[in-house]
Design a protein around this motif. Structure first.
Motif, PDB file in Angstrom:
ATOM      1  N   GLY A   1       2.901  -5.681   5.858  1.00 24.12           N
ATOM      2  CA  GLY A   1       3.339  -4.545   6.682  1.00 24.12           C
ATOM      3  C   GLY A   1       2.641  -3.249   6.334  1.00 24.12           C
ATOM      4  O   GLY A   1       3.293  -2.239   6.082  1.00 24.12           O
ATOM      5  N   LEU A   2       1.295  -3.257   6.334  1.00 24.88           N
ATOM      6  CA  LEU A   2       0.606  -2.035   5.902  1.00 24.88           C
ATOM      7  C   LEU A   2       0.374  -1.052   7.057  1.00 24.88           C
ATOM      8  O   LEU A   2       0.931   0.033   7.092  1.00 24.88           O
ATOM      9  CB  LEU A   2      -0.714  -2.397   5.215  1.00 24.88           C
ATOM     10  CG  LEU A   2      -1.486  -1.223   4.599  1.00 24.88           C
ATOM     11  CD1 LEU A   2      -0.620  -0.405   3.656  1.00 24.88           C
ATOM     12  CD2 LEU A   2      -2.726  -1.711   3.859  1.00 24.88           C
ATOM     13  N   SER A   3      -0.475  -1.434   8.007  1.00 17.52           N
ATOM     14  CA  SER A   3      -0.886  -0.470   9.032  1.00 17.52           C
ATOM     15  C   SER A   3      -0.807  -1.114  10.411  1.00 17.52           C
ATOM     16  O   SER A   3      -1.070  -2.309  10.556  1.00 17.52           O
ATOM     17  CB  SER A   3      -2.327  -0.043   8.730  1.00 17.52           C
ATOM     18  OG  SER A   3      -2.791   0.857   9.699  1.00 17.52           O
TER      19      SER A   3
ATOM     20  N   GLY B   1       5.411  -7.994   2.305  1.00 17.31           N
ATOM     21  CA  GLY B   1       4.540  -8.510   1.240  1.00 17.31           C
ATOM     22  C   GLY B   1       3.396  -7.584   0.855  1.00 17.31           C
ATOM     23  O   GLY B   1       2.607  -7.918  -0.031  1.00 17.31           O
ATOM     24  N   THR B   2       3.279  -6.424   1.492  1.00 16.61           N
ATOM     25  CA  THR B   2       2.198  -5.502   1.107  1.00 16.61           C
ATOM     26  C   THR B   2       2.547  -4.715  -0.150  1.00 16.61           C
ATOM     27  O   THR B   2       1.647  -4.267  -0.867  1.00 16.61           O
ATOM     28  CB  THR B   2       1.872  -4.543   2.279  1.00 16.61           C
ATOM     29  OG1 THR B   2       1.351  -5.316   3.347  1.00 16.61           O
ATOM     30  CG2 THR B   2       0.860  -3.487   1.898  1.00 16.61           C
ATOM     31  N   GLY B   3       3.829  -4.526  -0.426  1.00  9.43           N
ATOM     32  CA  GLY B   3       4.149  -3.677  -1.575  1.00  9.43           C
ATOM     33  C   GLY B   3       5.513  -3.975  -2.159  1.00  9.43           C
ATOM     34  O   GLY B   3       6.126  -5.002  -1.863  1.00  9.43           O
TER      35      GLY B   3
ATOM     36  N   PRO C   1       2.096   9.776   2.401  1.00  4.58           N
ATOM     37  CA  PRO C   1       2.332   8.542   1.645  1.00  4.58           C
ATOM     38  C   PRO C   1       1.520   7.374   2.206  1.00  4.58           C
ATOM     39  O   PRO C   1       1.379   7.240   3.420  1.00  4.58           O
ATOM     40  CB  PRO C   1       3.833   8.286   1.827  1.00  4.58           C
ATOM     41  CG  PRO C   1       4.403   9.600   2.216  1.00  4.58           C
ATOM     42  CD  PRO C   1       3.334  10.330   2.964  1.00  4.58           C
ATOM     43  N   PHE C   2       1.022   6.548   1.303  1.00  6.67           N
ATOM     44  CA  PHE C   2       0.206   5.392   1.683  1.00  6.67           C
ATOM     45  C   PHE C   2       0.818   4.146   1.057  1.00  6.67           C
ATOM     46  O   PHE C   2       1.037   4.092  -0.151  1.00  6.67           O
ATOM     47  CB  PHE C   2      -1.226   5.567   1.177  1.00  6.67           C
ATOM     48  CG  PHE C   2      -2.138   4.429   1.555  1.00  6.67           C
ATOM     49  CD1 PHE C   2      -2.908   4.501   2.696  1.00  6.67           C
ATOM     50  CD2 PHE C   2      -2.195   3.277   0.790  1.00  6.67           C
ATOM     51  CE1 PHE C   2      -3.738   3.439   3.072  1.00  6.67           C
ATOM     52  CE2 PHE C   2      -3.022   2.215   1.151  1.00  6.67           C
ATOM     53  CZ  PHE C   2      -3.791   2.303   2.295  1.00  6.67           C
ATOM     54  N   GLY C   3       1.054   3.130   1.888  1.00  7.45           N
ATOM     55  CA  GLY C   3       1.562   1.872   1.349  1.00  7.45           C
ATOM     56  C   GLY C   3       2.218   1.080   2.450  1.00  7.45           C
ATOM     57  O   GLY C   3       2.284   1.528   3.597  1.00  7.45           O
TER      58      GLY C   3
HETATM   59  P1  NAD Z   1      -7.463  -9.329  -6.787  1.00  8.34           P
HETATM   60  O1  NAD Z   1      -5.999  -9.502  -6.694  1.00  8.34           O
HETATM   61  O2  NAD Z   1      -8.321 -10.523  -6.956  1.00  8.34           O
HETATM   62  O3  NAD Z   1      -7.842  -8.351  -8.003  1.00  8.34           O
HETATM   63  C1  NAD Z   1      -7.281  -7.076  -8.129  1.00  8.34           C
HETATM   64  C2  NAD Z   1      -7.398  -6.614  -9.574  1.00  8.34           C
HETATM   65  O4  NAD Z   1      -6.540  -7.427 -10.390  1.00  8.34           O
HETATM   66  C3  NAD Z   1      -8.799  -6.754 -10.165  1.00  8.34           C
HETATM   67  O5  NAD Z   1      -9.047  -5.653 -10.995  1.00  8.34           O
HETATM   68  C4  NAD Z   1      -8.676  -8.031 -10.987  1.00  8.34           C
HETATM   69  O6  NAD Z   1      -9.613  -8.130 -12.032  1.00  8.34           O
HETATM   70  C5  NAD Z   1      -7.270  -7.896 -11.518  1.00  8.34           C
HETATM   71  N1  NAD Z   1      -6.664  -9.153 -11.986  1.00  8.34           N
HETATM   72  C6  NAD Z   1      -6.998 -10.424 -11.657  1.00  8.34           C
HETATM   73  N2  NAD Z   1      -6.179 -11.280 -12.289  1.00  8.34           N
HETATM   74  C7  NAD Z   1      -5.313 -10.548 -13.026  1.00  8.34           C
HETATM   75  C8  NAD Z   1      -4.232 -10.863 -13.897  1.00  8.34           C
HETATM   76  N3  NAD Z   1      -3.867 -12.125 -14.124  1.00  8.34           N
HETATM   77  N4  NAD Z   1      -3.549  -9.854 -14.471  1.00  8.34           N
HETATM   78  C9  NAD Z   1      -3.895  -8.564 -14.223  1.00  8.34           C
HETATM   79  N5  NAD Z   1      -4.921  -8.209 -13.429  1.00  8.34           N
HETATM   80  C10 NAD Z   1      -5.622  -9.192 -12.828  1.00  8.34           C
HETATM   81  O7  NAD Z   1      -7.884  -8.499  -5.478  1.00  8.34           O
HETATM   82  P2  NAD Z   1      -9.348  -8.105  -4.995  1.00  8.34           P
HETATM   83  O8  NAD Z   1     -10.036  -9.299  -4.442  1.00  8.34           O
HETATM   84  O9  NAD Z   1     -10.036  -7.330  -6.050  1.00  8.34           O
HETATM   85  O10 NAD Z   1      -9.014  -7.082  -3.796  1.00  8.34           O
HETATM   86  C11 NAD Z   1      -8.773  -7.472  -2.478  1.00  8.34           C
HETATM   87  C12 NAD Z   1      -7.292  -7.386  -2.172  1.00  8.34           C
HETATM   88  O11 NAD Z   1      -6.821  -6.072  -2.412  1.00  8.34           O
HETATM   89  C13 NAD Z   1      -6.957  -7.652  -0.708  1.00  8.34           C
HETATM   90  O12 NAD Z   1      -5.837  -8.498  -0.648  1.00  8.34           O
HETATM   91  C14 NAD Z   1      -6.622  -6.276  -0.150  1.00  8.34           C
HETATM   92  O13 NAD Z   1      -5.751  -6.280   0.961  1.00  8.34           O
HETATM   93  C15 NAD Z   1      -5.999  -5.632  -1.334  1.00  8.34           C
HETATM   94  N6  NAD Z   1      -6.024  -4.176  -1.230  1.00  8.34           N
HETATM   95  C16 NAD Z   1      -4.844  -3.552  -0.957  1.00  8.34           C
HETATM   96  C17 NAD Z   1      -4.817  -2.178  -0.818  1.00  8.34           C
HETATM   97  C18 NAD Z   1      -3.520  -1.476  -0.511  1.00  8.34           C
HETATM   98  O14 NAD Z   1      -3.459  -0.274  -0.699  1.00  8.34           O
HETATM   99  N7  NAD Z   1      -2.493  -2.152  -0.041  1.00  8.34           N
HETATM  100  C19 NAD Z   1      -5.994  -1.432  -0.978  1.00  8.34           C
HETATM  101  C20 NAD Z   1      -7.183  -2.109  -1.265  1.00  8.34           C
HETATM  102  C21 NAD Z   1      -7.181  -3.492  -1.392  1.00  8.34           C
END
Ligand code: NAD
Length: 496
Positions: free
Chosen positions: A406-408, A451-453, A445-447
């Motif tokens: 439910g982000l945007s 399941g998004t947050g 606010p951003f979020g």
């Molecule tokens: P990811 O979940 O693979 O990794 C995110 C971070 O978590 C990285 O720094 C990674 O190294 C770290 N990580 C991995 N395993 C971990 C563990 N076991 N414990 C702690 N940290 C761990 O995500 P990604 O591929 O880097 O990013 C893409 C995702 O991010 C997409 O799902 C995207 O929608 C989401 N995203 C969300 C927002 C938001 O504001 N809602 C913004 C940007 C990206």
């Protein structure tokens, strides 16, 4: 850039003991930099440095902290192009987009620098004479910041800057694909005069990430990334009593009603779906179209998708870069067979373009998608847009709200009544009217919901909630034990 990207711990750039890996340019498949990973022992050293630095940093008056952040904003402005270039080399999006990424951090730095003279608390009347009450925002301690690669400057800035202005200290672990960008960002704080230990960076993937999440010295975890990782981080951190902010996946939609301005919608959809190669958390991956406008809209979108110039993001005229890495490419490609098996028609893209190197994938448009198909429910995180036909505004809203995320969301309509109904009924954290699903500004606010947050928000005043605790203060200036405290049962009952 130096050959080896190090960790920054207690004001020193040091090699980690977690091994070395290469940060790969996804457009050329060449090595951008070698990265020295942190081991759990290095994370421990970083947390200790942050804990030590907290003693002084929390006591520095917030306006003085704000002056340092103001210098951060100025230095980021000077280095905008250099940092953007590193980011494009590491994660692939085009230079205009990585410049925008740095600009968001600049905006946030100026905003949070100003917050140094606000950080508003409040007072309210109290029940007794000669007594005063106030609520203050207090710092918490060491914050663990864990971020993804897709906004390698903006996302860390949404966490680091509010956490710092509030008086906390930080251990930051950037996405492993954008380690050099993370280091260049932290260097700005060092050069702006941030005291040693206040901001530390540890490099690497899950191992240092987990060490940070489980470290007893870390009081807050601020995480952005996938829902899968985020929920695992949440359960570990919560079981240790930590405060957690989660920003996770999205499956954002644009609704186009029959009365929409077609050209406006086409441009916004194209940019929202294919900008950053579809790898924004706010990217539009579902298009919910009212029946009447669908033929014209699809025709225009197919033409647009096919016209996008794909290539290396540092080259002029390129409009869309590669996916971040081989794994991401394989994931996106795998959804083509998922789509075909679900009976979806691929009306644009669907293939790897003919290029020698790089993790490129064509801008792709699916037609004939129904709301519960996998391609309409799962975050693909690539340049893939699913078109879903609906008959009415009510149906469009229902389809929009029917995902685990439910982000945007966004709606294109010229009807003010429909726009306001959408504002009321779209159940996402961000809603746009006659605008794509991307382009959030740092003062709001951003979020996301569901399941998004986990109900927290970044940016704006709400962003401070993640990094502060409220402290309520009562000052009795009567100079004696007030009779009412003893006589008044209503008040006595509250003396806890
Ligand atoms: P990811 O979940 O693979 O990794 C995110 C971070 O978590 C990285 O720094 C990674 O190294 C770290 N990580 C991995 N395993 C971990 C563990 N076991 N414990 C702690 N940290 C761990 O995500 P990604 O591929 O880097 O990013 C893409 C995702 O991010 C997409 O799902 C995207 O929608 C989401 N995203 C969300 C927002 C938001 O504001 N809602 C913004 C940007 C990206």
């Amino acid at each position: 850039m130096s050959d080896l990207v190090r960790n920054f711990i207690g004001g020193q750039w040091v090699e980690g003991s977690g091994g070395v890996y290469a940060s790969i340019n996804p457009a050329t498949e060449e090595t951008v930099a070698d990265i020295s990973s942190a081991s759990p022992a290095d994370v421990d050293a970083a947390v200790k440095a942050a804990k030590e630095a907290y003693k002084e940093w929390r006591l520095m008056p917030a306006p003085r902290r704000g002056e340092i952040l103001y210098r951060v904003a100025q230095l980021l402005t000077e280095r905008k192009d250099d940092i953007a270039r590193i980011a494009t080399q590491e994660m692939g999006k085009i230079l205009a987009e990585t410049r925008g990424d740095v600009q968001e951090a600049i905006d946030m730095a100026f905003y949070m620098a100003g917050e140094g003279r606000r950080l508003f608390g409040y007072t309210a009347p109290v029940e007794m004479p000669n007594k005063f009450g106030m609520a203050l925002r207090d710092s918490v301690g060491v914050v663990g910041v864990i971020t993804p690669w897709n906004f390698p400057v903006a996302v860390p800035s949404w966490k680091i800057l509010p956490a710092l202005i509030a008086g906390n200290t930080i251990v930051f672990k950037p996405g492993e694909d954008t380690a050099a960008t993370g280091a260049a960002f932290v260097k700005v704080f060092e050069d702006a005069g941030l005291p040693p230990g206040v901001l530390n960076i540890v490099q690497g993937a899950g191992v240092p990430g987990e060490a940070l999440v489980t470290h007893p010295g870390v009081r807050i975890i601020s995480f952005t990334g996938s829902t899968l990782t985020g929920l695992a981080v949440y359960s570990k951190a919560a079981s240790l009593g930590k405060k957690v902010t989660l920003e996770m996946g999205g499956k954002n939609a644009i609704i186009v009603l029959d009365d929409a301005n077609l050209q406006l919608a086409v441009d916004a959809i194209t940019w929202s779906a294919y900008g950053t190669t579809g790898q924004r958390c706010t990217a539009c991956s579902r298009l919910i179209i009212q029946k009447g406008i669908k033929p014209k809209l699809m025709e225009a979108l197919i033409e647009k998708a096919r016209s996008i110039k794909i290539g290396y993001g540092l080259e002029d005229a390129v409009q869309m870069g590669p996916l971040v890495n081989q794994r991401a490419l394989e994931k996106v490609a795998s959804y083509m067979s998922v789509a075909r098996n679900e009976g979806v028609k691929i009306v644009a893209g669907g293939e790897r373009p003919n290029m020698d190197k790089g993790f490129f994938f064509e801008p792709t448009l699916f037609d004939g998608v129904t709301p519960n198909m996998r391609v309409a429910q799962e975050e693909i995180f690539g340049p893939v847009l699913s078109a879903i036909e609906v008959g009415s505004l009510e149906e469009a809203v229902e389809v929009n709200n029917n995902t685990p995320y439910g982000l945007s969301s966004s709606i294109f309509t010229e009807n003010v009544n429909a726009a306001f109904r959408a504002i009321r009924d779209l159940s996402t954290g961000i809603v746009y009217i006659n605008h794509g699903t991307t382009g959030a500004e740092i003062q709001f606010p951003f979020g996301g919901t569901r399941g998004t947050g986990n109900g927290m928000r970044e940016a704006g005043q709400a962003g401070l909630d993640s990094f502060t605790e409220w402290k309520s203060v009562y000052v009795d200036y009567s100079g004696r034990l007030q009779r009412a405290q003893i006589d008044n049962e209503d008040i006595l009952g509250k003396l806890e």
